[in-house]
Design a protein around this motif. Sequence first.
Motif, PDB file in Angstrom:
ATOM      1  N   ALA A 110      48.186  13.158  42.002  1.00 25.87           N
ATOM      2  CA  ALA A 110      48.669  14.369  41.315  1.00 25.87           C
ATOM      3  C   ALA A 110      48.774  15.533  42.307  1.00 25.87           C
ATOM      4  O   ALA A 110      48.207  15.486  43.399  1.00 25.87           O
ATOM      5  CB  ALA A 110      47.724  14.733  40.183  1.00 25.87           C
ATOM      6  N   ARG A 111      49.525  16.555  41.892  1.00 26.80           N
ATOM      7  CA  ARG A 111      49.699  17.737  42.738  1.00 26.80           C
ATOM      8  C   ARG A 111      49.482  19.012  41.940  1.00 26.80           C
ATOM      9  O   ARG A 111      49.858  19.081  40.766  1.00 26.80           O
ATOM     10  CB  ARG A 111      51.119  17.773  43.329  1.00 26.80           C
ATOM     11  N   ARG A 112      48.921  20.011  42.614  1.00 27.54           N
ATOM     12  CA  ARG A 112      48.743  21.323  41.983  1.00 27.54           C
ATOM     13  C   ARG A 112      50.092  22.024  41.889  1.00 27.54           C
ATOM     14  O   ARG A 112      50.906  21.941  42.796  1.00 27.54           O
ATOM     15  CB  ARG A 112      47.770  22.144  42.852  1.00 27.54           C
ATOM     16  N   GLU A 113      50.300  22.731  40.765  1.00 29.40           N
ATOM     17  CA  GLU A 113      51.555  23.464  40.587  1.00 29.40           C
ATOM     18  C   GLU A 113      51.362  24.973  40.637  1.00 29.40           C
ATOM     19  O   GLU A 113      52.309  25.709  40.908  1.00 29.40           O
ATOM     20  CB  GLU A 113      52.189  23.088  39.239  1.00 29.40           C
ATOM     21  N   GLN A 114      50.133  25.441  40.370  1.00 28.50           N
ATOM     22  CA  GLN A 114      49.932  26.887  40.248  1.00 28.50           C
ATOM     23  C   GLN A 114      49.248  27.469  41.487  1.00 28.50           C
ATOM     24  O   GLN A 114      48.616  26.749  42.248  1.00 28.50           O
ATOM     25  CB  GLN A 114      49.111  27.215  38.996  1.00 28.50           C
ATOM     26  N   ASP A 115      49.357  28.799  41.652  1.00 32.80           N
ATOM     27  CA  ASP A 115      48.733  29.493  42.771  1.00 32.80           C
ATOM     28  C   ASP A 115      47.252  29.758  42.478  1.00 32.80           C
ATOM     29  O   ASP A 115      46.822  29.766  41.333  1.00 32.80           O
ATOM     30  CB  ASP A 115      49.428  30.841  43.020  1.00 32.80           C
ATOM     31  N   PHE A 116      46.520  30.013  43.570  1.00 36.57           N
ATOM     32  CA  PHE A 116      45.132  30.460  43.482  1.00 36.57           C
ATOM     33  C   PHE A 116      45.069  31.948  43.799  1.00 36.57           C
ATOM     34  O   PHE A 116      45.591  32.387  44.832  1.00 36.57           O
ATOM     35  CB  PHE A 116      44.282  29.744  44.536  1.00 36.57           C
ATOM     36  N   ALA A 117      44.401  32.725  42.982  1.00 36.09           N
ATOM     37  CA  ALA A 117      43.980  34.071  43.382  1.00 36.09           C
ATOM     38  C   ALA A 117      42.565  33.972  43.936  1.00 36.09           C
ATOM     39  O   ALA A 117      41.800  33.084  43.551  1.00 36.09           O
ATOM     40  CB  ALA A 117      44.019  35.019  42.190  1.00 36.09           C
ATOM     41  N   CYS A 118      42.208  34.878  44.860  1.00 37.87           N
ATOM     42  CA  CYS A 118      40.937  34.765  45.586  1.00 37.87           C
ATOM     43  C   CYS A 118      40.115  36.043  45.406  1.00 37.87           C
ATOM     44  O   CYS A 118      40.512  37.116  45.870  1.00 37.87           O
ATOM     45  CB  CYS A 118      41.203  34.514  47.064  1.00 37.87           C
ATOM     46  N   THR A 119      38.959  35.925  44.739  1.00 33.54           N
ATOM     47  CA  THR A 119      38.123  37.109  44.523  1.00 33.54           C
ATOM     48  C   THR A 119      37.480  37.609  45.813  1.00 33.54           C
ATOM     49  O   THR A 119      37.096  38.779  45.882  1.00 33.54           O
ATOM     50  CB  THR A 119      37.030  36.828  43.472  1.00 33.54           C
ATOM     51  N   LEU A 120      37.364  36.754  46.841  1.00 36.81           N
ATOM     52  CA  LEU A 120      36.850  37.237  48.129  1.00 36.81           C
ATOM     53  C   LEU A 120      37.872  38.170  48.788  1.00 36.81           C
ATOM     54  O   LEU A 120      37.532  39.283  49.197  1.00 36.81           O
ATOM     55  CB  LEU A 120      36.538  36.060  49.057  1.00 36.81           C
ATOM     56  N   LEU A 121      39.111  37.738  48.891  1.00 37.27           N
ATOM     57  CA  LEU A 121      40.142  38.587  49.506  1.00 37.27           C
ATOM     58  C   LEU A 121      40.324  39.873  48.704  1.00 37.27           C
ATOM     59  O   LEU A 121      40.495  40.961  49.280  1.00 37.27           O
ATOM     60  CB  LEU A 121      41.472  37.829  49.587  1.00 37.27           C
ATOM     61  N   ASN A 162      33.169  36.812  36.193  1.00 36.96           N
ATOM     62  CA  ASN A 162      32.684  38.171  35.947  1.00 36.96           C
ATOM     63  C   ASN A 162      33.170  39.124  37.035  1.00 36.96           C
ATOM     64  O   ASN A 162      33.525  40.277  36.757  1.00 36.96           O
ATOM     65  CB  ASN A 162      31.156  38.184  35.887  1.00 36.96           C
ATOM     66  N   LEU A 163      33.174  38.631  38.276  1.00 39.20           N
ATOM     67  CA  LEU A 163      33.664  39.456  39.387  1.00 39.20           C
ATOM     68  C   LEU A 163      35.161  39.747  39.238  1.00 39.20           C
ATOM     69  O   LEU A 163      35.613  40.879  39.471  1.00 39.20           O
ATOM     70  CB  LEU A 163      33.388  38.742  40.715  1.00 39.20           C
ATOM     71  N   LEU A 164      35.919  38.732  38.828  1.00 36.34           N
ATOM     72  CA  LEU A 164      37.357  38.936  38.624  1.00 36.34           C
ATOM     73  C   LEU A 164      37.604  40.014  37.568  1.00 36.34           C
ATOM     74  O   LEU A 164      38.448  40.899  37.751  1.00 36.34           O
ATOM     75  CB  LEU A 164      37.996  37.617  38.185  1.00 36.34           C
ATOM     76  N   ASP A 165      36.853  39.945  36.485  1.00 37.70           N
ATOM     77  CA  ASP A 165      37.036  40.950  35.433  1.00 37.70           C
ATOM     78  C   ASP A 165      36.652  42.338  35.950  1.00 37.70           C
ATOM     79  O   ASP A 165      37.341  43.324  35.653  1.00 37.70           O
ATOM     80  CB  ASP A 165      36.189  40.577  34.209  1.00 37.70           C
ATOM     81  N   TYR A 166      35.568  42.400  36.748  1.00 36.21           N
ATOM     82  CA  TYR A 166      35.161  43.687  37.323  1.00 36.21           C
ATOM     83  C   TYR A 166      36.248  44.228  38.255  1.00 36.21           C
ATOM     84  O   TYR A 166      36.534  45.437  38.267  1.00 36.21           O
ATOM     85  CB  TYR A 166      33.832  43.515  38.067  1.00 36.21           C
ATOM     86  N   LEU A 167      36.874  43.356  39.024  1.00 34.60           N
ATOM     87  CA  LEU A 167      37.973  43.764  39.903  1.00 34.60           C
ATOM     88  C   LEU A 167      39.143  44.318  39.086  1.00 34.60           C
ATOM     89  O   LEU A 167      39.713  45.358  39.428  1.00 34.60           O
ATOM     90  CB  LEU A 167      38.451  42.568  40.731  1.00 34.60           C
ATOM     91  N   ALA A 168      39.482  43.629  37.991  1.00 34.82           N
ATOM     92  CA  ALA A 168      40.604  44.073  37.162  1.00 34.82           C
ATOM     93  C   ALA A 168      40.312  45.434  36.538  1.00 34.82           C
ATOM     94  O   ALA A 168      41.169  46.326  36.539  1.00 34.82           O
ATOM     95  CB  ALA A 168      40.880  43.034  36.073  1.00 34.82           C
ATOM     96  N   VAL A 169      39.094  45.590  36.042  1.00 35.50           N
ATOM     97  CA  VAL A 169      38.713  46.871  35.428  1.00 35.50           C
ATOM     98  C   VAL A 169      38.741  47.987  36.472  1.00 35.50           C
ATOM     99  O   VAL A 169      39.203  49.103  36.205  1.00 35.50           O
ATOM    100  CB  VAL A 169      37.322  46.748  34.771  1.00 35.50           C
ATOM    101  N   THR A 170      38.260  47.681  37.688  1.00 36.10           N
ATOM    102  CA  THR A 170      38.266  48.682  38.760  1.00 36.10           C
ATOM    103  C   THR A 170      39.693  49.076  39.136  1.00 36.10           C
ATOM    104  O   THR A 170      39.985  50.267  39.333  1.00 36.10           O
ATOM    105  CB  THR A 170      37.533  48.128  40.002  1.00 36.10           C
ATOM    106  N   LEU A 171      40.586  48.094  39.201  1.00 36.43           N
ATOM    107  CA  LEU A 171      41.986  48.397  39.527  1.00 36.43           C
ATOM    108  C   LEU A 171      42.616  49.270  38.441  1.00 36.43           C
ATOM    109  O   LEU A 171      43.408  50.166  38.738  1.00 36.43           O
ATOM    110  CB  LEU A 171      42.780  47.099  39.702  1.00 36.43           C
ATOM    111  N   GLN A 172      42.248  49.011  37.208  1.00 32.92           N
ATOM    112  CA  GLN A 172      42.803  49.809  36.104  1.00 32.92           C
ATOM    113  C   GLN A 172      42.210  51.211  36.087  1.00 32.92           C
ATOM    114  O   GLN A 172      42.923  52.202  35.984  1.00 32.92           O
ATOM    115  CB  GLN A 172      42.529  49.091  34.775  1.00 32.92           C
ATOM    116  N   ARG A 173      40.874  51.292  36.217  1.00 31.29           N
ATOM    117  CA  ARG A 173      40.180  52.574  36.072  1.00 31.29           C
ATOM    118  C   ARG A 173      40.396  53.477  37.291  1.00 31.29           C
ATOM    119  O   ARG A 173      40.665  54.666  37.157  1.00 31.29           O
ATOM    120  CB  ARG A 173      38.685  52.323  35.857  1.00 31.29           C
TER     121      ARG A 173
END
Length: 207
Positions: A110-121, A162-173
């Motif tokens: 099988a092969r992956r079709e979707q991209d990865f987002a990276c919480t470290l970057l 949890n970190l991803l959500d914190y990143l999203a909230v920080t980007l919004q706020r």
Amino acid sequence: MSIKERVAVIDFETNGITPGRDCRATEVGIVLLENGRIVDRFQSLMNAGVSIPPMIEQLTGISTAMLRTAPPVAKVMSEAARFVGTTPLVAHNAGFDRKFWDYELAQLGARREQDFACTLLLSRRVLRTAPDHKLGTLTRFFALPDTGRAHRALADAEMAANLLDYLAVTLQREHGLPDISHGLLCRLQKVVAAKVPAYLQGLSQGE
DNA sequence: TGCCAGGCCCTCTTTAGGGCCTT
């Protein structure tokens, strides 16, 4: 305030750094995050017939004996791939989990079709006050929920969610971005770090 | 034979080097 689109946050435990005949995934943890909430979970040890070096057993608590009684790797990875489907993927230091995800999928043909987002970057670009960008440090520094034993796949996947959500909230706020999508995060993580403030300002002004 | 990750980021940089991050 968070990412509205459903994403799959994944973490592998492995017996080494580079996937190959003797270096395989030993445990996978996946959480589905939607509107800032974990709506589903998948976790399993898996037996690929490999052994665990003492240093990694000490780190993760996963032993060779535990793997001997775990379900076969092909069965677990097939179930994991079905669980994820085409949901966009996220991981902390995604380059690591992506190469194991791709390797184990390839064993199934099988092969992956979707991209990865990276919480470290992303955290290096957005959470500049952190003392370092290890997953555990970020969780403690920003007082994110305790998800259980670190260096086990499901606990680490929940930490990254949890970190991803914190990143999203920080980007919004703090940067005035109304809608955070997986695609936006994938673009942001490729922006040269020094140019991130100007990039975020441009996004907030609708450029 | 002998070696053994690799992509990213910063800076005492760009003809490079060292640290970070994942297990």
